[in-house]
Write an enzyme that holds these catalytic residues in place. Structure first.
Site, PDB file in Angstrom:
ATOM      1  N   GLU B  62       0.808  -1.229   0.000  1.00 20.86           N
ATOM      2  CA  GLU B  62       0.000   0.000   0.000  1.00 20.86           C
ATOM      3  C   GLU B  62       0.838   1.275   0.000  1.00 20.86           C
ATOM      4  OE1 GLU B  62      -0.569  -2.645   1.922  1.00 20.86           O
ATOM      5  OE2 GLU B  62      -2.688  -3.180   1.813  1.00 20.86           O
ATOM      6  N   PHE B 124     -11.572  -7.244  13.683  1.00 18.27           N
ATOM      7  CA  PHE B 124     -10.500  -7.713  12.811  1.00 18.27           C
ATOM      8  C   PHE B 124     -10.163  -6.636  11.765  1.00 18.27           C
ATOM      9  CE2 PHE B 124      -9.167  -9.981   8.890  1.00 18.27           C
ATOM     10  CZ  PHE B 124      -7.923 -10.376   9.360  1.00 18.27           C
ATOM     11  N   GLN B 125      -8.887  -6.379  11.613  1.00 19.85           N
ATOM     12  CA  GLN B 125      -8.374  -5.350  10.692  1.00 19.85           C
ATOM     13  C   GLN B 125      -8.985  -3.974  10.947  1.00 19.85           C
ATOM     14  OE1 GLN B 125      -8.354  -6.877   6.595  1.00 19.85           O
ATOM     15  NE2 GLN B 125      -6.332  -7.733   7.008  1.00 19.85           N
ATOM     16  N   LYS B 174     -17.619  -0.581   5.912  1.00 14.40           N
ATOM     17  CA  LYS B 174     -18.089  -1.527   4.911  1.00 14.40           C
ATOM     18  C   LYS B 174     -19.615  -1.473   4.723  1.00 14.40           C
ATOM     19  CE  LYS B 174     -17.289  -6.229   3.305  1.00 14.40           C
ATOM     20  NZ  LYS B 174     -16.743  -7.554   3.631  1.00 14.40           N
ATOM     21  N   MET B 494      24.596   8.263   1.734  1.00 19.09           N
ATOM     22  CA  MET B 494      24.515   9.538   2.449  1.00 19.09           C
ATOM     23  C   MET B 494      24.772   9.315   3.939  1.00 19.09           C
ATOM     24  SD  MET B 494      24.303  12.661   1.688  1.00 19.09           S
ATOM     25  CE  MET B 494      23.311  13.284   0.340  1.00 19.09           C
TER      26      MET B 494
END
Lengths: 169, 598
Positions: B62, B124-125, B174, B494
């Site tokens: 993502e 969940f999630q 949802k 760097m």
């Protein structure tokens, strides 16, 4: 503008009354390391769509200008007004002050409350709760006087403030 | 806020929430979404499956979805769109969102959320996405009522692209995506609370022009704001600079706003900017900052920053003005509108510019230029990284193809900024503010989706590229011919450079141990892998990379101990630059105060 002089500022912020708006304002202060001396918020119009936040803060002029600019660019913010800069304004705070004690201390507490125009809103044989409005200094002074007389608990709302005169925010 | 306004439901038919979301996206001009499915966003994926207007690009992480959308947005000027699921989908996107926030890239990111009745139950999630992304976005929304769905999407796009652009999150439970919802068109009325000023105050414009006309040592310092204001702003900047004959420098984010080949261009400024650009800043008597934000990489030590100059600062974000540097003339507005007004005011103002003084100023600048601060010696077999980037630029130039360059973060990024000349805006995609390793590959991917026929190159380091290497799989799936040009010095260069200069050469954890074989890695991802180990192989590899009609990883083995110069050490002013290795002791003299700076 002074780089080092710290001043107090009372800032009124008109915001959309939506969920998360207070978190945005508080998150801004904590995320950018600004001070909050007090903060109050409540809906202020009859449709319930607008809330007014009064925040008392302190910093250099440059920091206070930053605070105002940062507040103003939040999407749900309608208006930011620096009452400390924009002329004379009123500040009021409400406090509930519980004093426990007996005998002379009770009498003295009542007498001082009268002088400070604090109202008794609850009483038992061993305690009073005083209700008081005023600016922060007045409440500070009253609390300091109550300390030796049995100050048990203090609850304060933080400042609400408004510019004097005919013009609205 | 308009999102909570009840639309006129009586007039609209009810459709599932997910379809309403897609319809609103389509009305907002979305053609591509970068995303990754999951439980909470299944209704949107189902709706996507049943339509053809919006193309979905399936990324492999993502974070890369957001960077790809940034690359798409930065290279087109449009709003980039992202779709991720709840919980880990949203938290993985956070780095990309902060990156877009810091670099002012317009993004709308749709995140799935558990159904409204489960919010707050540690489902969940589930994650508190609006809570987590509040400081990571310009604004965010949690849609709790179906009737707010369409209006919220329209509002999000308005907020993302207006004023100083930025990322916006819409959190979509949802059940809201499944329940029937009404559609409403984008509002035509002005936004209730968010109305940024775009037209400048003419009095300030006049004051600015008067200062510039009287200036004997002017400098124009242009940043990413000019690019965000659209190609017209860059064209107007060019017109204004040529009209005045003033030197112009660009910030890292502003590269391409003014053509690099123009003799009035003095190069990039800041920590790894050119000697001439930084000395122009230091010695200027009037500075015009167009759409830059006095970032600490640019200013160096604040109390010694352009100490004798009057400063004009044009920006669309009032909070950028007087934040780090106090300015004399603030101008609030859109860069194109401001430049148009400045050009008109310059013509109207009858005062003659300081011609003689300007000629003297240019003689000073030419003397600084003659130091040739970016010169390097390519000798022997070992490829100098600067040479690799310079040849990449020269050879791509010869092809005449429209080229988009992205970078990861580190030495290679600075070399790309120094040695690649940008003639046009929107061709340079880099993570400037946040400095996100792993930005470049997905950003190039997003640019390639937007410009299928263009050449899209990610100039990378061997360490950064591994942070989003999984996107090679996305390149294969969509046959995106992105070229990954790795300057492989087997170090986080760097970090190693700072350790050499500031930490006694103790290379703590900066060696890239156990690297993959990038040629085989490319092949494993269905791409072409190639390698240049010696200087004589470099050009051939670049030619072969550009000639291949598909994704390529070119592993360029470069000198391992090369440092990126010029460099203004942390906490130093512009006139204390380190020009090359023989001045490195200057960096070792950095005070503890300087060392605490990043």
């Amino acid at each position: 503008m002074s780089d080092t002089h710290i001043r107090n500022a009372t800032i009124a912020v008109l915001v959309e009354n939506e969920s998360g708006v207070l978190a945005r304002v508080i998150g801004l202060f904590s995320g950018r390391g600004y001070n909050i001396d007090s903060l109050t918020v409540a809906p202020v119009d009859d449709t319930g769509r607008l809330s007014r936040i009064t925040v008392v803060t302190s910093g250099t002029d440059m920091v206070i200008e930053q605070i105002k600019a940062q507040l103003d660019r939040l999407v749900p913010v309608h208006k930011v007004s620096d009452l400390s800069l924009e002329g004379p304004h009123l500040t009021r705070e409400l406090a509930l002050i519980k004093v426990s004690g007996q005998g002379d201390h009770r009498v003295e507490a009542l007498r001082l409350a009268d002088a400070f125009r604090a109202r008794v809103v609850d009483a038992t044989t061993e305690s009073f709760i005083f209700e008081m409005t005023g600016n922060a200094e007045k409440i500070d002074a009253f609390c300091a006087l109550m300390k030796p007389l049995g100050l048990a608990e203090v609850c304060r709302t933080g400042a609400v403030a408004m510019a004097r005169g005919a013009r609205g925010i | 806020m308009s999102a909570t306004t009840a639309p006129s439901p009586a007039t609209t038919e009810l459709r599932p929430g997910a379809e309403v979301v897609l319809r609103a996206l389509k009305e907002q001009g979305v053609e591509v979404i970068f995303g990754y499915p999951g439980g909470a966003v299944l209704p949107i994926y189902d709706a996507l499956f049943q339509q053809n207007a919006i193309r979905h690009i399936l990324v492999r992480h993502e974070q890369a979805a957001v960077h790809a959308a940034e690359g798409y947005a930065r290279s087109t000027g449009k709003v980039g769109c992202v779709l991720v699921t709840s919980g880990p989908g949203a938290t993985n996107a956070v780095t990309g969102l902060v990156d877009a926030l810091m670099d002012s890239i317009p993004i709308v990111c749709l995140t799935g959320q558990v159904p409204t009745h489960l919010i707050g139950n540690d489902a969940f999630q589930e994650a508190d996405t609006t809570g987590i992304t509040r400081p990571a976005t310009k604004h965010n929304y949690l849609v709790k009522r179906s009737e707010d769905l369409a209006a919220t999407v329209h509002d999000a796009f308005y907020v993302a692209r207006s004023g100083r652009p930025g990322p916006v999150v819409i959190d979509l439970p949802k059940d809201i995506l499944i329940k029937p919802a009404p559609y409403s068109d984008a509002p035509t009325a002005p936004h209730r609370s968010y109305r940024p000023v775009t037209q400048p105050d003419m009095e300030q414009i006049k004051r600015a022009v008067a200062l510039l006309k009287a200036s004997k040592k002017p400098i124009i310092y242009a940043g990413g704001g000019v690019i965000n204001a659209g190609p017209e702003a860059s064209a107007l900047l060019g017109e204004f600079v040529r009209m005045t004959g003033f030197p112009c420098t660009n910030t890292l984010m502003g590269l391409g706003a003014f053509p690099a080949s123009d003799p009035l261009f003095v190069g990039m400024l800041g920590m790894h900017g050119t000697y001439e650009a930084n000395l122009c800043m230091f010695h200027a008597d009037v500075m015009l900052n167009m759409g830059a934000r006095f970032d600490d990489r640019v200013t160096g030590r604040l109390d010694a920053f352009a100490p004798n100059s009057k400063k004009i600062h044009a920006d669309i974000d009032p909070s950028s003005i007087n934040k780090n540097v106090k300015v004399d003339v603030p101008i609030l507005g859109d860069a194109a509108a401001i430049l148009r007004a400045m050009i008109a005011a310059w013509k109207d103002d009858t005062t003659a510019p300081q011609k003689e003084a300007l000629a003297g100023w240019w003689r000073e600048i030419d003397a600084w230029r003659s130091i040739r601060c970016l010169a390097y010696k390519q000798e022997g077999k070992i490829i100098k990284p600067q040479h690799a980037v310079k040849r990449l630029f020269e050879i791509t130039n010869e092809t005449g193809r429209d080229t988009y360059i992205s970078t990861e973060v580190g030495q290679h990024q600075m070399w790309a900024a120094q040695y690649i000349g940008f003639e046009k805006p929107n061709r340079w995609l880099t993570s400037g503010g946040l400095g996100t390793m792993g930005y470049g590959l997905p950003a190039a991917m997003g640019a390639q989706i937007a410009h299928p026929d263009a050449l899209c190159i990610d100039v990378a380091g061997e360490a950064s590229i591994l942070m989003n290497i999984q996107e090679m799989s996305t390149l294969a799936q969509y046959r995106l011919p992105v070229k990954v040009f790795i300057l492989n010095n087997e170090y986080m260069g760097m970090v190693r450079q700072w350790q050499e200069l500031l930490h006694g050469g103790r290379y703590s954890e900066s060696y890239s141990e156990a690297l993959p074989d990038f040629v085989k890695l490319a092949e494993a991802f269905h791409a072409r892998g190639m390698r240049a180990e010696t200087a004589d192989q470099l050009d051939d590899v670049i030619h072969a990379m550009l000639a291949h009609d598909g994704p390529v990883i070119a592993d360029i083995c470069v000198a391992k101990d090369e440092n990126c110069f010029p460099m203004i050490p942390s906490g130093a002013p512009h006139n204390e630059m380190i020009l090359g290795p023989n001045q490195e002791q200057n960096a070792r003299a950095v005070t503890d105060e300087g060392k605490v700076l990043v």
